[in-house]
Design an enzyme around this catalytic site. Structure first.
Site, mmCIF file in Angstrom:
data_model
loop_
_atom_site.group_PDB
_atom_site.id
_atom_site.type_symbol
_atom_site.label_atom_id
_atom_site.label_comp_id
_atom_site.label_asym_id
_atom_site.label_seq_id
_atom_site.Cartn_x
_atom_site.Cartn_y
_atom_site.Cartn_z
ATOM 1 N N HIS A 156 34.411 72.512 124.210
ATOM 2 C CA HIS A 156 35.367 73.318 124.968
ATOM 3 C C HIS A 156 34.780 74.707 125.226
ATOM 4 O O HIS A 156 34.756 75.190 126.363
ATOM 5 C CB HIS A 156 36.674 73.412 124.179
ATOM 6 C CG HIS A 156 37.732 74.256 124.797
ATOM 7 N ND1 HIS A 156 38.846 73.713 125.386
ATOM 8 C CD2 HIS A 156 37.859 75.607 124.917
ATOM 9 C CE1 HIS A 156 39.620 74.708 125.841
ATOM 10 N NE2 HIS A 156 39.033 75.859 125.554
ATOM 11 N N GLU A 157 34.300 75.355 124.175
ATOM 12 C CA GLU A 157 33.751 76.709 124.302
ATOM 13 C C GLU A 157 32.435 76.722 125.071
ATOM 14 O O GLU A 157 32.188 77.622 125.878
ATOM 15 C CB GLU A 157 33.573 77.353 122.931
ATOM 16 C CG GLU A 157 34.867 77.708 122.250
ATOM 17 C CD GLU A 157 35.767 78.619 123.068
ATOM 18 O OE1 GLU A 157 35.254 79.503 123.796
ATOM 19 O OE2 GLU A 157 36.995 78.449 122.982
#
Length: 192
Positions: free
Chosen positions: A67-68
């Site tokens: 996600h990051e």
């Protein structure tokens, strides 16, 4: 955010974790291995619960990192430098060196994390369905848990409040409409 644990690099971006991740990792692994998986499959062995629980926890943290990393990689593609990515007790953070130069770039950077979480949710859900009749209910339950957690991660991050991704998405839309980034940021902050 201090990076006490170095994990490597993705496309030159330093990846690390704060010590607080270890506490959360242990809590999630314990909850899966000692509470959740045994409640659904009471006849599996303790070793099975812990192997699957720890593996599932690793996949969950890999999902957070994906996600990051998606934010960071899209930022780099849009001309925004990235200092580092740090996992910590409340998830993760991509430390960008500057703001996006356009509302479109701002939108793309913000939306990519939830998109990746939704894609991962779908992939884990598909694996759950495919493996449902395999006879390994503990693994299937763990995959189902990963599907739900990634879905919740994507939905939660779309809440339109700063500093969540949804607040940045809202800011980019308001910026596009008004042409004023500062006013858009203030309005997005108030909405949250």
């Amino acid at each position: 955010m201090d990076q006490n644990i170095r994990l490597g690099r993705i496309r030159g971006i330093p990846i690390g974790a704060n010590w607080s991740v270890l506490v959360i990792f242990l809590l999630v692994a314990w909850e899966l291995s000692d509470l959740i998986l045994p409640s659904y499959h009471p006849n599996a062995g303790t070793a099975t619960y812990w192997i699957v629980g720890v593996s599932t926890t690793l996949l969950f943290f890999a999902s957070l990192l994906a996600h990051e990393a998606s934010h960071a990689l899209v930022a780099k593609r849009n001309g925004v430098g990235v200092r580092r990515i740090t996992l910590w007790r409340f998830g993760g953070v991509s430390e960008l060196e500057s703001d996006a130069l356009t509302p479109g770039a701002d939108f793309r950077i913000a939306i990519m994390g939830p998109v990746v979480s939704f894609v991962l949710s779908g992939a884990f859900a598909l694996l759950t369905v495919v493996l449902h009749s395999s006879g390994n209910g503990v693994v299937v339950s763990a995959l189902g848990w990963l599907a739900w957690m990634n879905l919740m991660l994507g939905v939660f991050n779309l809440v339109p409040g700063a500093p969540l991704d949804g607040g940045r998405v809202l800011r980019s839309i308001l910026w596009q409409r008004s042409g004023d980034r500062v006013r858009a940021a203030a309005s997005a902050a108030h909405a949250g």
